[in-house]
Each structure stands twice: as structure tokens, then as C-alpha cells.
Scaffold this active site. Structure first.
Site, mmCIF file in Angstrom:
data_model
loop_
_atom_site.group_PDB
_atom_site.id
_atom_site.type_symbol
_atom_site.label_atom_id
_atom_site.label_comp_id
_atom_site.label_asym_id
_atom_site.label_seq_id
_atom_site.Cartn_x
_atom_site.Cartn_y
_atom_site.Cartn_z
ATOM 1 N N LEU A 65 1.016 -1.019 0.084
ATOM 2 C CA LEU A 65 -0.022 -0.167 0.299
ATOM 3 C C LEU A 65 0.795 1.280 0.079
ATOM 4 C CD1 LEU A 65 -2.223 -1.310 2.581
ATOM 5 C CD2 LEU A 65 -2.973 -1.104 0.201
ATOM 6 N N PRO A 66 0.343 2.234 -0.095
ATOM 7 C CA PRO A 66 0.701 3.826 -0.646
ATOM 8 C C PRO A 66 1.844 4.081 0.535
ATOM 9 C CG PRO A 66 -1.119 3.812 -2.066
ATOM 10 C CD PRO A 66 -0.955 2.445 -0.925
ATOM 11 N N THR A 96 5.815 0.505 2.446
ATOM 12 C CA THR A 96 6.415 1.518 3.789
ATOM 13 C C THR A 96 5.660 2.090 4.566
ATOM 14 O OG1 THR A 96 8.532 1.342 2.048
ATOM 15 C CG2 THR A 96 8.895 2.519 3.334
ATOM 16 N N LYS A 171 13.271 -0.166 7.702
ATOM 17 C CA LYS A 171 13.369 0.458 6.181
ATOM 18 C C LYS A 171 13.567 1.863 6.050
ATOM 19 C CE LYS A 171 12.370 0.758 1.871
ATOM 20 N NZ LYS A 171 11.145 -0.153 1.341
ATOM 21 N N LYS A 246 9.069 10.021 0.521
ATOM 22 C CA LYS A 246 8.301 10.156 1.373
ATOM 23 C C LYS A 246 8.736 8.429 2.340
ATOM 24 C CE LYS A 246 5.487 5.472 2.107
ATOM 25 N NZ LYS A 246 5.155 4.567 1.501
#
Length: 295
Positions: A65-66, A96, A171, A246
Site C-alpha cells: 500500500l502507498p 513502507t 526500512k 516519502k
């Protein structure tokens, strides 16, 4: 073979789901894009009505998912994954996101007798297509052991990073390193150009000396030295600059939350913000060399 539901089958999730099909799993898919769904159903996947229905009908759910906002909506919504999944369903989120969103979903899942791991990936679209992703998995070790065969059908390396949210922590820390080093490598190549140094000569030195790093040897931002780097195909993304931004924002926000200074992380975020605002967001993050060269 397992019955697996896959939520989010775009640039990353699509190839990951295809690898699960190739491994012989039964795969149902859910995605807002009809085109993305059609690509998978043409290969043998089935289409779920929505994420909740998908969760109710499968023993394993994988998602890509975004952001944390979508993660909370898909998993914690009134008709979402956590509400509809049967007890002991294994939930694997490969998005992430921010650490707190991952932990919030893990808590709600545990309260309903579900198993959840946050397992963001490294390797980009090329790694997803080749099935060579690295998974950074946070959560219960038993849940991870159950998930490992599924993860290894999509990747080649799984690292158990600790409790819930630790996969996301790993991450964003990793990608902060990546963003910083790509800027440094790009600045060095632009400086070399200005000093009359051929890029292949700089690469020959730095790749075998103390300047060696992944941003140089795997994703060199100038055409030529690394044939598979995006620089050789007009900076078409493996990993888009907007996605790097992001992740840098997530890292800086997390640092602020724990009151940890990240001066280079802050600087890298500002550099990528400028690049994205000026139209570079859809290019590979290594295209940041274009911004540096212009200045």
C-alpha cells in the site's frame, strides 16, 4: 500451496503477486485499478470484491500500500481486513509506512486473534520482478516462520528485525542512508565533470576504493559504468524520486518523534523535496544528479 489474498497489485505488488502465482499458490487480488487486476486475472488470479472479502476468504493476506494512511484504512476500517479475517489468519504488510501505523495494526490484529508482520522490502521494481527482494520483517517469530515460505517466493532474503514496527524502522533507516549516499555520489560525479575527470575513470577508482557504496556500484547515476542502472534508460524508475522523498520524510518524522538529530537526513529530504517540486518526482531517485548538475 496456500490460498493468498494480495491487496495492492501496482508497480511493486503486481510482480510480487505474479511470483506467488508462479510458485503455485492460489492468489486472489484487490486493487483500485481495474487494469492492475486484469493483468493478474489473465495469469490465473481471481478478483476479490474488496479487501474485506479478500481477507475473509484467504488464510494469508499480503498487502503493498502507498502509506500508513491507506494501511490503517484497509486493515482497520469497519469492513476491513482485521474485521473480516478469520482467527489465526496471517497478515503480511509489505508497504513502507510510519512505525506507529504498523504497530497500531499489529495490536488490533493480535486483539482479534490474527497474526501480523510488517515486512517492507528493498530491491525496487526490478527486484520485485526478479523475485530477489529483501524483506525486513517485524513481529512475532512464529508468525514470521509461517510467512517465510511466502516471502521467499517473492524474494531471496528475509531478516527478522525484532518486534512489531521494527521492519518499518529498518526500512526508513536504510533508505535514509540510500538517499544521503546518492546525493553524495551525484555531487562527486558532477564535481569530477567540472574538473575534467571522465566519469568512467572516477567510477574505476571509487568503486574499488573507500568511496565504494551501493549508490555507486549498483545504481551509478551517470550512464555507462553500471549497465543496469536507471541512468542508462533515461532515469526510468526502479525507485522513483517521489518515493525516496516519502521515505526520507518518514525517517525525519520518526527522528523528531524520538528527539534524535538527523542533520544529513534533513538535508537529503530538502534536496529531494526541491527536485520533486520542480517536476522530477516520476524519475528514478538517481536522477537527483540532474538537479545537482543544474545548480
Amino acid at each position: 500451496m496456500s490460498k493468498i489474498g494480495f491487496i495492492g497489485v501496482g508497480h511493486m505488488g503486481g510482480p510480487m503477486a505474479r511470483n506467488l502465482l508462479r510458485a503455485g499458490h492460489q492468489v486472489a487480488v484487490s486493487d483500485p485499478s481495474a487494469a492492475n487486476v486484469a493483468q493478474l486475472t489473465s495469469l490465473g488470479a481471481t478478483q476479490a470484491a474488496d479487501a474485506g472479502a479478500l481477507a475473509a476468504d484467504n488464510e494469508i493476506v499480503v498487502s503493498m500500500l502507498p502509506s500508513g494512511k491507506e494501511l490503517r484504512a484497509v486493515y482497520l476500517g469497519h469492513n476491513g481486513v482485521v474485521a473480516r479475517a478469520k482467527p489465526n489468519t496471517l497478515l503480511i504488510d509489505c508497504s513502507t509506512t510510519d512505525v506507529e501505523s504498523a504497530r497500531a495494526v499489529a495490536k488490533e490484529a493480535a486483539d482479534r486473534g490474527l497474526r501480523f508482520i510488517d515486512a517492507p522490502v528493498s530491491g525496487g521494481v526490478a527486484g520485485a520482478e526478479a523475485g530477489t527482494l529483501t524483506f525486513m520483517a517485524g513481529g512475532d517469530e512464529g508468525a514470521l516462520n509461517a510467512a517465510r515460505p511466502v516471502l521467499m517466493a517473492m524474494g531471496k532474503n528475509v531478516v527478522h528485525t525484532g518486534g512489531s514496527g521494527s521492519g518499518q524502522a529498518a526500512k526508513i533507516c536504510n533508505n535514509m542512508i540510500l538517499g544521503i549516499t546518492m546525493i553524495g555520489v551525484s555531487e562527486a560525479f558532477v564535481l569530477g565533470e567540472q574538473l575534467g575527470l571522465a566519469p568512467e575513470k572516477l567510477f574505476a577508482v571509487a568503486s574499488t576504493s573507500s568511496g565504494q557504496c551501493w549508490s555507486l556500484t549498483s545504481y551509478c547515476p551517470v550512464p555507462g559504468p553500471v549497465p543496469n542502472s536507471p541512468a542508462n534508460r533515461g532515469y526510468a524508475p526502479g525507485f522513483a524520486a517521489k518515493m525516496m522523498l516519502k521515505d526520507l520524510r518518514l525517517a525525519v518524522d520518526a527522528a523528531e518523534h524520538v528527539k534524535q538529530g538527523v542533520e544529513l537526513g534533513e538535508l537529503a529530504k530538502r534536496v529531494y523535496e526541491r527536485f520533486v517540486q520542480e517536476g522530477g518526482g516520476e524519475l528514478d531517485f538517481s536522477a537527483i544528479i540532474q538537479d545537482i548538475r543544474q545548480r
